[in-house]
Design an enzyme around this catalytic site. Structure first.
Site, short mmCIF file in Angstrom:
data_model
loop_
_atom_site.label_atom_id
_atom_site.label_comp_id
_atom_site.label_asym_id
_atom_site.label_seq_id
_atom_site.Cartn_x
_atom_site.Cartn_y
_atom_site.Cartn_z
NE ARG A 73 -2.18 -4.76 27.36
CZ ARG A 73 -1.37 -5.35 28.25
NH1 ARG A 73 -0.51 -6.28 27.86
NH2 ARG A 73 -1.41 -5.02 29.52
CE1 TYR A 126 -4.65 3.56 2.21
CE2 TYR A 126 -3.33 2.64 4.00
CZ TYR A 126 -4.38 3.43 3.57
OH TYR A 126 -5.16 4.09 4.48
CG ASP A 199 -1.38 -4.89 2.11
OD1 ASP A 199 -2.45 -5.54 2.03
OD2 ASP A 199 -1.33 -3.72 2.51
CE LYS A 224 -9.70 -0.61 3.44
NZ LYS A 224 -8.52 -0.55 4.22
#
Ligand code: PLP
Length: 404
Positions: A73, A126, A199, A224
């Site tokens: 982690r 978005y 972004d 993406k």
């Protein structure tokens, strides 16, 4: 880096020296949760990356271990390789890879904002970003205001009015493909003591490097274009300031929405071909935008590569190409738009974007349904295309038959 720092070279090599243990030319998937330590509390330093091998560290001589790993982690060598690659591609000091774009967004807001702070967001952000601010962060005490992000004067006024802590920008925006002036906005942010967060999902670092234009933070849904094959969900943040990078890495470890090693590996694999894929995405999208513009059934076509697009000149200045996303409206309205979406054979009706395969969707009922009835609601007859890298003639033909 010795091998050269052009984008294509960095995409293949940054953070990805041959594996120090085996010489494997691609970083292996370190599918492991914990690491043997060389003594109680004896871990040396932080995550050193695949290049932090024992040879460079006298204290580790003889172990043959890559140094600095304790628990996955906190850090994992495959994830470190991806994070170093992302930082190099965006020209930042640090990359931090998350389990999804939304996890990256949440981590960013929770790290840079406190209850009482105010954030400017695009008025066509978005849908998931809008939902995060309106349904999650507002309850935590962070307020937001949607502003037309391509209107720098409106942003300046909104920032001054509410003393915003963050200007949150998408450019091109999703799904209206508006273009924001990153240099101007970075000046506005600097003057106001705010952070400019970009972004960069739609452009990818191949087409646009916001940190070079003065942004403080770049954020990605690596799901993406970076991943590029519709086979992995991930997110990332890249920062200019090393101190902020430390804070984000702390938050990432403290809350745990990390990219798993297989997902990090898939994303890195995708990134290696980003440059060639983006060139084809851009060329195919330009062909399609041109065809749609001339089609009698089509009303407005939104594509920054069209000279008629209001952000065309700005996009030409701050982007290397105009991207693979095209949105358009039909003259006949929403029901007909849904019919066209159902009729394509090659364009798959699906959410998401940026993969090698072409996708079609109706944002008002799909990706942006969570913005319905809000100031961010998108036109109900808007169709969004994620233009893939198939043969351009085949794609044009498919849309022609779907448009009737
Ligand atoms: C521009 C943009 N930002 C962020 C996200 C969220 O990313 P993810 O779906 O990986 O959580 C998306 C998802 O579609 C997006 O399009």
């Amino acid at each position: 880096m010795a091998r050269g720092d052009s984008f294509e070279t960095l995409a293949i090599h940054a953070g990805q020296e041959p594996d120090p243990l085996t010489g494997a030319v691609v970083p292996p998937i370190y599918q492991v949760s914990t690491y043997k330590q060389d003594g109680v509390g004896g871990l040396r330093g932080g995550a050193a990356g695949l290049r932090g091998d024992a040879a460079g560290d006298p204290a580790a001589a003889g172990t043959g271990w890559v140094d600095g790993y304790e628990y996955s982690r906190t850090a994992n060598p495959t994830r470190t390789a991806l994070e170093e690659c992302l930082a190099a591609l965006e020209g930042g000091t640090r990359g931090i890879a998350f389990a999804s774009g939304m996890a990256a967004e949440d981590a960013l807001v929770r790290t840079v904002c406190s209850p009482g702070d105010h954030v400017i967001i695009p008025d066509d952000a978005y849908g998931g970003t809008f939902r995060l601010f309106s349904k999650v962060h507002e309850r935590w005490g962070v307020s937001y205001a949607p502003v037309r992000i391509s209107d720098s004067a409106a942003v300046r006024e909104a920032v001054a009015q509410r003393r915003a802590r963050v200007i949150w920008v998408e450019t091109p925006t999703n799904p209206l493909l508006g273009i924001a002036d990153l240099s101007t906005l970075s000046g506005i942010a600097r003057d106001a003591g705010a952070l400019l967060v970009v972004d960069n999902t739609f452009a990818s670092p191949y087409l646009q490097r916001p940190l070079w234009l003065g942004a403080d933070v770049v954020l990605h849904s690596t799901t993406k274009y970076l991943g590029g094959h519709s086979d992995v969900v991930g997110g990332a943040i890249v920062v200019a300031d090393a101190g902020l990078g430390e804070q984000l890495a702390f938050y990432q470890n403290a809350t745990g929405a990390v990219a798993g090693s297989f997902d990090a590996w898939l994303t890195m694999r995708g990134i290696k071909t980003l440059a060639v894929r983006m060139d084809r995405h851009c060329a195919n999208a330009a062909r399609i935008a041109e065809m749609l513009t001339a089609h009698p059934a089509v009303g407005q076509v939104l594509y920054p590569g069209l000279p008629s697009h209001p952000g065309h000149e700005l996009a030409a200045k701050q982007m290397r190409g105009f991207g693979g996303m095209v949105s358009f409206q039909l003259k006949a309205g929403a029901e007909q738009a849904a019919t066209v979406c159902a009729r394509t054979r090659l364009f798959t009706l699906a959410e998401s974007l940026g993969g090698v395969e072409s996708l079609i969707e109706l944002p008002s009922r799909m990706t942006h349904a969570s913005a319905a009835g809000s100031p961010l609601a998108v036109p109900d007859d808007l169709i969004r295309l994620s233009v893939g890298i198939e043969n351009a003639d085949d794609l044009v033909e498919d849309l022609r038959q779907a448009l009737g």
